[in-house]
Motif scaffolding. Structure first.
Motif, PDB file in Angstrom:
ATOM      1  N   PRO A  26      26.325  11.032  45.523  1.00 24.05           N
ATOM      2  CA  PRO A  26      25.831  12.333  45.996  1.00 24.05           C
ATOM      3  C   PRO A  26      25.639  12.320  47.508  1.00 24.05           C
ATOM      4  N   SER A  27      25.933  13.432  48.107  1.00 21.84           N
ATOM      5  CA  SER A  27      25.839  13.532  49.569  1.00 21.84           C
ATOM      6  C   SER A  27      24.522  14.131  50.025  1.00 21.84           C
ATOM      7  N   ARG A  28      23.704  14.571  49.095  1.00 24.69           N
ATOM      8  CA  ARG A  28      22.400  15.163  49.418  1.00 24.69           C
ATOM      9  C   ARG A  28      21.516  15.068  48.168  1.00 24.69           C
ATOM     10  N   PRO A  29      20.240  15.455  48.247  1.00 21.50           N
ATOM     11  CA  PRO A  29      19.363  15.391  47.075  1.00 21.50           C
ATOM     12  C   PRO A  29      19.909  16.179  45.892  1.00 21.50           C
ATOM     13  N   ILE A  30      19.615  15.691  44.697  1.00 24.19           N
ATOM     14  CA  ILE A  30      20.034  16.319  43.443  1.00 24.19           C
ATOM     15  C   ILE A  30      18.849  17.076  42.858  1.00 24.19           C
ATOM     16  N   THR A  31      19.113  18.226  42.259  1.00 23.79           N
ATOM     17  CA  THR A  31      18.072  18.994  41.574  1.00 23.79           C
ATOM     18  C   THR A  31      18.296  18.911  40.065  1.00 23.79           C
ATOM     19  N   MET A  32      17.264  18.510  39.347  1.00 27.54           N
ATOM     20  CA  MET A  32      17.292  18.488  37.882  1.00 27.54           C
ATOM     21  C   MET A  32      16.466  19.668  37.388  1.00 27.54           C
ATOM     22  N   ILE A  33      17.122  20.696  36.882  1.00 28.49           N
ATOM     23  CA  ILE A  33      16.413  21.873  36.397  1.00 28.49           C
ATOM     24  C   ILE A  33      15.977  21.654  34.951  1.00 28.49           C
ATOM     25  N   VAL A  34      14.696  21.863  34.708  1.00 30.44           N
ATOM     26  CA  VAL A  34      14.122  21.730  33.366  1.00 30.44           C
ATOM     27  C   VAL A  34      13.738  23.127  32.894  1.00 30.44           C
ATOM     28  N   PRO A  35      14.367  23.627  31.827  1.00 29.44           N
ATOM     29  CA  PRO A  35      14.115  25.008  31.394  1.00 29.44           C
ATOM     30  C   PRO A  35      12.848  25.177  30.566  1.00 29.44           C
ATOM     31  N   PHE A  36      11.889  24.279  30.745  1.00 26.03           N
ATOM     32  CA  PHE A  36      10.624  24.345  30.016  1.00 26.03           C
ATOM     33  C   PHE A  36       9.475  24.049  30.980  1.00 26.03           C
ATOM     34  N   GLY A  40       5.374  18.919  29.033  1.00 24.95           N
ATOM     35  CA  GLY A  40       5.891  18.714  27.691  1.00 24.95           C
ATOM     36  C   GLY A  40       6.887  17.567  27.621  1.00 24.95           C
ATOM     37  N   ALA A  41       7.444  17.366  26.417  1.00 23.25           N
ATOM     38  CA  ALA A  41       8.386  16.264  26.212  1.00 23.25           C
ATOM     39  C   ALA A  41       9.616  16.398  27.108  1.00 23.25           C
ATOM     40  N   ALA A  42      10.118  17.637  27.273  1.00 28.39           N
ATOM     41  CA  ALA A  42      11.296  17.856  28.117  1.00 28.39           C
ATOM     42  C   ALA A  42      11.000  17.465  29.554  1.00 28.39           C
ATOM     43  N   ASP A  43       9.849  17.871  30.049  1.00 30.45           N
ATOM     44  CA  ASP A  43       9.465  17.574  31.432  1.00 30.45           C
ATOM     45  C   ASP A  43       9.272  16.076  31.637  1.00 30.45           C
ATOM     46  N   ASN A  65      11.113  22.977  37.417  1.00 30.41           N
ATOM     47  CA  ASN A  65      10.834  23.633  36.130  1.00 30.41           C
ATOM     48  C   ASN A  65      11.076  25.133  36.233  1.00 30.41           C
ATOM     49  N   LYS A  66      11.943  25.632  35.358  1.00 31.87           N
ATOM     50  CA  LYS A  66      12.222  27.074  35.292  1.00 31.87           C
ATOM     51  C   LYS A  66      12.156  27.515  33.832  1.00 31.87           C
ATOM     52  N   PRO A  67      10.938  27.635  33.286  1.00 31.22           N
ATOM     53  CA  PRO A  67      10.795  27.998  31.874  1.00 31.22           C
ATOM     54  C   PRO A  67      11.065  29.479  31.626  1.00 31.22           C
ATOM     55  N   GLY A  68      11.321  29.790  30.364  1.00 31.40           N
ATOM     56  CA  GLY A  68      11.469  31.191  29.971  1.00 31.40           C
ATOM     57  C   GLY A  68      12.709  31.455  29.146  1.00 31.40           C
ATOM     58  N   ALA A  69      12.580  32.396  28.212  1.00 34.99           N
ATOM     59  CA  ALA A  69      13.698  32.873  27.382  1.00 34.99           C
ATOM     60  C   ALA A  69      14.397  31.723  26.660  1.00 34.99           C
ATOM     61  N   THR A  87      23.370  19.877  41.095  1.00 36.76           N
ATOM     62  CA  THR A  87      22.398  20.607  40.279  1.00 36.76           C
ATOM     63  C   THR A  87      22.713  20.319  38.818  1.00 36.76           C
ATOM     64  N   LEU A  88      21.755  19.745  38.107  1.00 36.04           N
ATOM     65  CA  LEU A  88      21.936  19.347  36.717  1.00 36.04           C
ATOM     66  C   LEU A  88      20.918  20.064  35.837  1.00 36.04           C
TER      67      LEU A  88
END
Length: 321
Positions: A26-36, A40-43, A65-69, A87-88
């Motif tokens: 990777p050439s820059r920081p990576i973002t791991m998006i957690v939809p919860f 919690g366990a996912a986080d 963290n981007k929870p919702g829907a 972005t993962l």
């Protein structure tokens, strides 16, 4: 039209570009998006993976963290970013049910995402109150068949894993029960404890504490083999019920179009993480098992689960209220 030689040159150039990106990734920081939501366990899983990825890849990995829907908001956030591996998405089973439960969903998991690898999985347990007069799943089947249509089972909400597992259980055993939706596993487990419902098909990650304390007991586990934590609990298959080797899982996916060499680099890094004793121990603490494996194997799981849950949702005409 391009000549054969021109096509070959073009393909070679594209392959070289992909390899070049992988060498600088990777050439820059990576973002791991957690939809919860956090905590919690996912986080917890995402933060363990992100820490490991940062160590292996040499770049910071930020958990967002981007929870919702039911995870849709987080998935859409990944799709809004470039397909370059920076972005993962921390994906769960919910990505395989979205297209069936949300007719107007803006993406198709099979077309718009690409599996990187499965991090961990947790089996389902047939959880009952300690006072239940029986010790195996066939005791529950007989009891339900004596009272067809009058026994309640808890779900964590319409279309959730426990709900869909309960529907498959009824199909495989020829039983008939009434699903009662709750807002998550905590109230569903409380309903079993109070006797409000008779059984809950929960993932081990949620019910592990209550099972270990003896306040609840499990009649069967959906794993291929018995669990080291609960060796006395036989699998569904051992007790004569086939087709119920199912798991809840967490894995990492990227936006479709991410270059193959980058997918391979991420898969190698993820496997290095999940094979680490620290991660494996943390998975066991959560009530899960670390997995790993190839990106192709994980993609096959996503495709299989999408087909399976789609069939159940259509057959039972499951709708979100």
């Amino acid at each position: 039209m391009l000549s054969r030689r021109e096509l070959l040159i073009s393909a070679t150039a594209l392959a070289a570009t992909g390899v070049g990106r992988a060498q600088t990734y990777p050439s820059r920081p990576i973002t791991m998006i957690v939809p919860f939501s956090p905590g919690g366990a996912a986080d917890i899983t995402a933060r363990a993976i992100s820490t490991g990825l940062a160590e292996v890849l040499g770049q910071p990995v930020v958990v967002d963290n981007k929870p919702g829907a039911s995870g849709i908001i987080g998935a859409e956030a990944v799709l809004a970013r470039p397909a370059d591996g920076h972005t993962l998405l921390l994906a769960s089973n919910s990505v395989t049910t979205g297209k069936w439960l949300y007719p107007r969903i803006s993406f198709d998991v099979l077309k718009d995402f690409r599996g990187i690898g499965m991090a961990l999985k947790s089996p389902y347990m047939a959880v009952v109150a300690d006072s239940f007069r029986g010790h195996g799943i066939q005791d529950l089947v007989r009891w339900v068949n004596e009272r067809p249509g009058s026994i309640n089972y808890a779900t964590a909400g319409s279309g959730t894993g426990p709900h869909l597992f309960g529907e498959i259980f009824q199909r495989q055993t020829g039983t008939s029960m009434v699903g009662v939706p709750y807002k998550g596993s905590a109230p569903a487990l409380a309903a079993v404890l109070s006797g409000e419902v008779s059984v809950y098909f929960d993932i081990l990650m949620s019910s592990k504490g209550l099972l270990a304390s003896g306040r609840l007991k499990s009649l069967a586990v959906s794993s291929a083999e018995r669990l080291a934590q609960f060796p006395a609990v036989a699998t569904f298959a051992e007790q004569g019920i086939a087709g119920l080797e199912l798991y809840s899982w967490f894995g990492v996916v990227a936006k479709a179009g991410t270059p193959g060499p980058i997918v391979q680099r991420l898969n190698e890094a993820l496997n290095q993480i999940v094979q680490d004793r620290r991660f494996s121990a943390r998975a066991v603490e959560l009530g899960a098992t670390s997995v790993g494996g190839s990106a192709e194997a994980f993609q096959a799981v996503i495709e299989r689960d999408t087909a399976l849950w789609g069939q159940v949702i259509r057959e039972k005409n499951i709708r979100l209220e």
